[in-house]
Design a protein around this motif. Structure first.
Motif, PDB file in Angstrom:
ATOM      1  N   LEU A 249       0.846  -1.185   0.000  1.00 57.41           N
ATOM      2  CA  LEU A 249       0.000   0.000   0.000  1.00 57.41           C
ATOM      3  C   LEU A 249       0.887   1.243   0.000  1.00 57.41           C
ATOM      4  O   LEU A 249       2.095   1.170  -0.069  1.00 57.41           O
ATOM      5  CB  LEU A 249      -0.916  -0.009   1.227  1.00 57.41           C
ATOM      6  CG  LEU A 249      -1.891  -1.185   1.305  1.00 57.41           C
ATOM      7  CD1 LEU A 249      -2.587  -1.202   2.659  1.00 57.41           C
ATOM      8  CD2 LEU A 249      -2.920  -1.106   0.185  1.00 57.41           C
ATOM      9  N   ALA A 250       0.256   2.378   0.087  1.00 56.81           N
ATOM     10  CA  ALA A 250       0.973   3.642   0.132  1.00 56.81           C
ATOM     11  C   ALA A 250       0.250   4.548   1.113  1.00 56.81           C
ATOM     12  O   ALA A 250      -0.700   4.133   1.776  1.00 56.81           O
ATOM     13  CB  ALA A 250       1.025   4.271  -1.263  1.00 56.81           C
ATOM     14  N   VAL A 251       0.678   5.777   1.220  1.00 57.03           N
ATOM     15  CA  VAL A 251      -0.031   6.768   2.018  1.00 57.03           C
ATOM     16  C   VAL A 251      -0.385   7.929   1.097  1.00 57.03           C
ATOM     17  O   VAL A 251       0.276   8.145   0.086  1.00 57.03           O
ATOM     18  CB  VAL A 251       0.816   7.260   3.216  1.00 57.03           C
ATOM     19  CG1 VAL A 251       1.055   6.131   4.197  1.00 57.03           C
ATOM     20  CG2 VAL A 251       2.130   7.854   2.751  1.00 57.03           C
ATOM     21  N   PRO A 252      -1.435   8.680   1.416  1.00 56.18           N
ATOM     22  CA  PRO A 252      -1.822   9.806   0.560  1.00 56.18           C
ATOM     23  C   PRO A 252      -0.685  10.809   0.397  1.00 56.18           C
ATOM     24  O   PRO A 252       0.173  10.953   1.287  1.00 56.18           O
ATOM     25  CB  PRO A 252      -3.016  10.422   1.305  1.00 56.18           C
ATOM     26  CG  PRO A 252      -3.560   9.305   2.139  1.00 56.18           C
ATOM     27  CD  PRO A 252      -2.373   8.498   2.540  1.00 56.18           C
ATOM     28  N   PHE A 253      -0.708  11.505  -0.713  1.00 57.27           N
ATOM     29  CA  PHE A 253       0.357  12.457  -1.029  1.00 57.27           C
ATOM     30  C   PHE A 253       0.536  13.482   0.084  1.00 57.27           C
ATOM     31  O   PHE A 253       1.671  13.804   0.469  1.00 57.27           O
ATOM     32  CB  PHE A 253       0.050  13.172  -2.344  1.00 57.27           C
ATOM     33  CG  PHE A 253       0.939  14.351  -2.608  1.00 57.27           C
ATOM     34  CD1 PHE A 253       2.268  14.177  -2.960  1.00 57.27           C
ATOM     35  CD2 PHE A 253       0.451  15.648  -2.457  1.00 57.27           C
ATOM     36  CE1 PHE A 253       3.104  15.268  -3.181  1.00 57.27           C
ATOM     37  CE2 PHE A 253       1.276  16.747  -2.675  1.00 57.27           C
ATOM     38  CZ  PHE A 253       2.604  16.553  -3.046  1.00 57.27           C
ATOM     39  N   THR A 254      -0.571  13.998   0.626  1.00 52.48           N
ATOM     40  CA  THR A 254      -0.441  15.033   1.647  1.00 52.48           C
ATOM     41  C   THR A 254       0.226  14.494   2.910  1.00 52.48           C
ATOM     42  O   THR A 254       0.956  15.216   3.595  1.00 52.48           O
ATOM     43  CB  THR A 254      -1.808  15.641   2.003  1.00 52.48           C
ATOM     44  OG1 THR A 254      -2.710  14.582   2.383  1.00 52.48           O
ATOM     45  CG2 THR A 254      -2.390  16.415   0.837  1.00 52.48           C
ATOM     46  N   GLU A 255      -0.025  13.208   3.219  1.00 55.90           N
ATOM     47  CA  GLU A 255       0.633  12.611   4.380  1.00 55.90           C
ATOM     48  C   GLU A 255       2.132  12.431   4.125  1.00 55.90           C
ATOM     49  O   GLU A 255       2.957  12.629   5.021  1.00 55.90           O
ATOM     50  CB  GLU A 255      -0.015  11.275   4.724  1.00 55.90           C
ATOM     51  CG  GLU A 255      -1.376  11.400   5.378  1.00 55.90           C
ATOM     52  CD  GLU A 255      -1.304  12.075   6.745  1.00 55.90           C
ATOM     53  OE1 GLU A 255      -0.465  11.663   7.576  1.00 55.90           O
ATOM     54  OE2 GLU A 255      -2.076  13.014   6.984  1.00 55.90           O
ATOM     55  N   GLN A 256       2.484  12.034   2.901  1.00 49.78           N
ATOM     56  CA  GLN A 256       3.905  11.925   2.559  1.00 49.78           C
ATOM     57  C   GLN A 256       4.592  13.289   2.680  1.00 49.78           C
ATOM     58  O   GLN A 256       5.687  13.404   3.238  1.00 49.78           O
ATOM     59  CB  GLN A 256       4.049  11.397   1.131  1.00 49.78           C
ATOM     60  CG  GLN A 256       3.509   9.989   0.916  1.00 49.78           C
ATOM     61  CD  GLN A 256       3.636   9.573  -0.537  1.00 49.78           C
ATOM     62  OE1 GLN A 256       4.646   9.803  -1.189  1.00 49.78           O
ATOM     63  NE2 GLN A 256       2.601   8.948  -1.063  1.00 49.78           N
ATOM     64  N   LEU A 257       3.916  14.308   2.138  1.00 52.42           N
ATOM     65  CA  LEU A 257       4.487  15.657   2.174  1.00 52.42           C
ATOM     66  C   LEU A 257       4.594  16.157   3.613  1.00 52.42           C
ATOM     67  O   LEU A 257       5.609  16.772   4.000  1.00 52.42           O
ATOM     68  CB  LEU A 257       3.623  16.597   1.346  1.00 52.42           C
ATOM     69  CG  LEU A 257       4.067  18.064   1.281  1.00 52.42           C
ATOM     70  CD1 LEU A 257       5.481  18.171   0.729  1.00 52.42           C
ATOM     71  CD2 LEU A 257       3.081  18.876   0.433  1.00 52.42           C
ATOM     72  N   LYS A 258       3.575  15.877   4.438  1.00 57.88           N
ATOM     73  CA  LYS A 258       3.600  16.323   5.830  1.00 57.88           C
ATOM     74  C   LYS A 258       4.754  15.678   6.588  1.00 57.88           C
ATOM     75  O   LYS A 258       5.436  16.331   7.380  1.00 57.88           O
ATOM     76  CB  LYS A 258       2.267  15.996   6.502  1.00 57.88           C
ATOM     77  CG  LYS A 258       2.151  16.535   7.924  1.00 57.88           C
ATOM     78  CD  LYS A 258       0.726  16.477   8.451  1.00 57.88           C
ATOM     79  CE  LYS A 258       0.275  15.064   8.670  1.00 57.88           C
ATOM     80  NZ  LYS A 258      -1.085  15.002   9.254  1.00 57.88           N
ATOM     81  N   THR A 259       4.989  14.376   6.326  1.00 59.37           N
ATOM     82  CA  THR A 259       6.107  13.685   6.976  1.00 59.37           C
ATOM     83  C   THR A 259       7.440  14.313   6.581  1.00 59.37           C
ATOM     84  O   THR A 259       8.307  14.569   7.427  1.00 59.37           O
ATOM     85  CB  THR A 259       6.098  12.194   6.606  1.00 59.37           C
ATOM     86  OG1 THR A 259       4.895  11.601   7.090  1.00 59.37           O
ATOM     87  CG2 THR A 259       7.288  11.476   7.217  1.00 59.37           C
ATOM     88  N   ASP A 260       7.601  14.570   5.287  1.00 57.32           N
ATOM     89  CA  ASP A 260       8.857  15.158   4.803  1.00 57.32           C
ATOM     90  C   ASP A 260       9.075  16.546   5.400  1.00 57.32           C
ATOM     91  O   ASP A 260      10.200  16.889   5.817  1.00 57.32           O
ATOM     92  CB  ASP A 260       8.857  15.242   3.275  1.00 57.32           C
ATOM     93  CG  ASP A 260       8.903  13.872   2.610  1.00 57.32           C
ATOM     94  OD1 ASP A 260       9.293  12.899   3.287  1.00 57.32           O
ATOM     95  OD2 ASP A 260       8.530  13.774   1.420  1.00 57.32           O
ATOM     96  N   LEU A 261       7.995  17.345   5.449  1.00 61.28           N
ATOM     97  CA  LEU A 261       8.129  18.698   5.993  1.00 61.28           C
ATOM     98  C   LEU A 261       8.394  18.661   7.497  1.00 61.28           C
ATOM     99  O   LEU A 261       9.202  19.445   8.022  1.00 61.28           O
ATOM    100  CB  LEU A 261       6.865  19.502   5.690  1.00 61.28           C
ATOM    101  CG  LEU A 261       6.644  19.877   4.219  1.00 61.28           C
ATOM    102  CD1 LEU A 261       5.282  20.531   4.037  1.00 61.28           C
ATOM    103  CD2 LEU A 261       7.750  20.794   3.712  1.00 61.28           C
ATOM    104  N   SER A 262       7.713  17.739   8.194  1.00 60.18           N
ATOM    105  CA  SER A 262       7.930  17.618   9.643  1.00 60.18           C
ATOM    106  C   SER A 262       9.366  17.209   9.944  1.00 60.18           C
ATOM    107  O   SER A 262       9.990  17.714  10.879  1.00 60.18           O
ATOM    108  CB  SER A 262       6.951  16.607  10.239  1.00 60.18           C
ATOM    109  OG  SER A 262       5.618  17.045  10.090  1.00 60.18           O
TER     110      SER A 262
END
Length: 289
Positions: A249-262
């Motif tokens: 599976l994957a995670v939604p784009f916004t969750e990926q982006l939030k992780t990277d930004l965090s």
């Protein structure tokens, strides 16, 4: 299992309970579902995710009596899933499948929506307004006399939904109901379901591969090779990023982006953010720099 949810001052009871459910197909070596236990709160939108063949659709089929459990028990709207109650359960829980054409039996859209009512022996004077109302609710009134075969994919799926809505169930189960649609059709069908849920306080149980769709649910169930591996809110589930990826599976784009930004030290809210909300958060941060 999910905790019971509160509505006002009341404790929300589960509308679906599954207790140690096991289903094994004769041609398969391993169970399609293996000792699954969970509850689904009434009036919630619950998404079921997992890779192909994980057992997601089998759960819907078991709840509606289309496959037989080898072990365990289930209840829907307080009724045990057994031979004595299955027809009452099917009136409480309508299913919209992946390919709407498999559900079409009428020569016109209106005839098709009326089919389930005819089987339920609803008198014609009550049937006609229910068909008209169901078509109006999914935005298909102008297509009542059309042949279903000549509709677009999204229109066909809305007709299939209308056929379920006419029966006035408490639960609508979506079994990959948007997977064969283009992005525009998918958005339209999901918005139709959201509107119906809000208007009628329905419970939605959605089997889906669309992680953005799952992220907008109240609750998410993750099935892997017939096992329940996680259940919770979307932020709780998508915080398991690497584990989801390991399951295909994957995670939604916004969750990926939030992780990277965090990880880069950018403060963002902990809850799930839609693309619009993420853009707004980034703009707020940019404007204060």
């Amino acid at each position: 299992m999910y905790n019971e949810r509160k509505r006002g001052n009341d404790v929300e009871e589960p509308i679906i309970t599954i207790d140690h459910l096991t289903v094994k197909y004769a041609e398969q070596q391993h169970p399609a579902l293996d000792d699954i236990s969970l509850t689904v709160p009434a009036h919630s939108w619950t998404a079921i995710i997992g890779h192909n063949g994980s057992g997601k659709s089998t759960m819907i089929k078991a709840l509606t009596g289309l496959v037989t459990a080898d072990a365990g028990t289930m209840t829907v709207a307080g009724m045990p899933v057994d031979e004595a109650h299955i027809w009452d359960i099917r009136r409480k829980m309508g299913v919209v499948f992946q390919n709407p054409e498999n559900q079409f039996v009428g020569s016109t859209v209106a005839d098709d929506v009326a089919f389930g009512l005819e089987n339920a022996q609803i008198p014609r004077d009550k049937m006609i307004p229910r068909v008209q109302n169901a078509l109006a609710q999914v935005g298909m009134t102008d297509f009542a006399t059309r042949e279903p075969a000549h509709l677009s994919g999204g229109q066909k799926q809305r007709v299939a939904i209308a056929g379920i809505v006419a029966l006035a169930p408490d639960i609508i189960a979506l079994d990959e109901a948007t997977s064969m649609l283009d992005p525009e059709g998918r958005v339209a069908v999901l918005q139709t379901i959201r509107n119906l849920k809000a208007q009628q306080d329905l419970t939605i149980l959605a089997v889906t591969h669309d992680l953005e769709e799952a992220a907008a649910a109240d609750n998410v169930i993750v099935i892997d090779n017939g096992h329940l591996v996680a259940s919770g809110t979307p932020p709780e589930i998508f915080a398991r990023g690497e584990k989801l990826i390991d399951m295909g599976l994957a995670v939604p784009f916004t969750e990926q982006l939030k992780t990277d930004l965090s990880n880069a030290g950018v403060p963002l809210p902990a809850h799930y953010l839609t693309e619009e909300e993420m853009a707004e958060q980034i703009w707020k941060l940019y404007s204060t720099m």
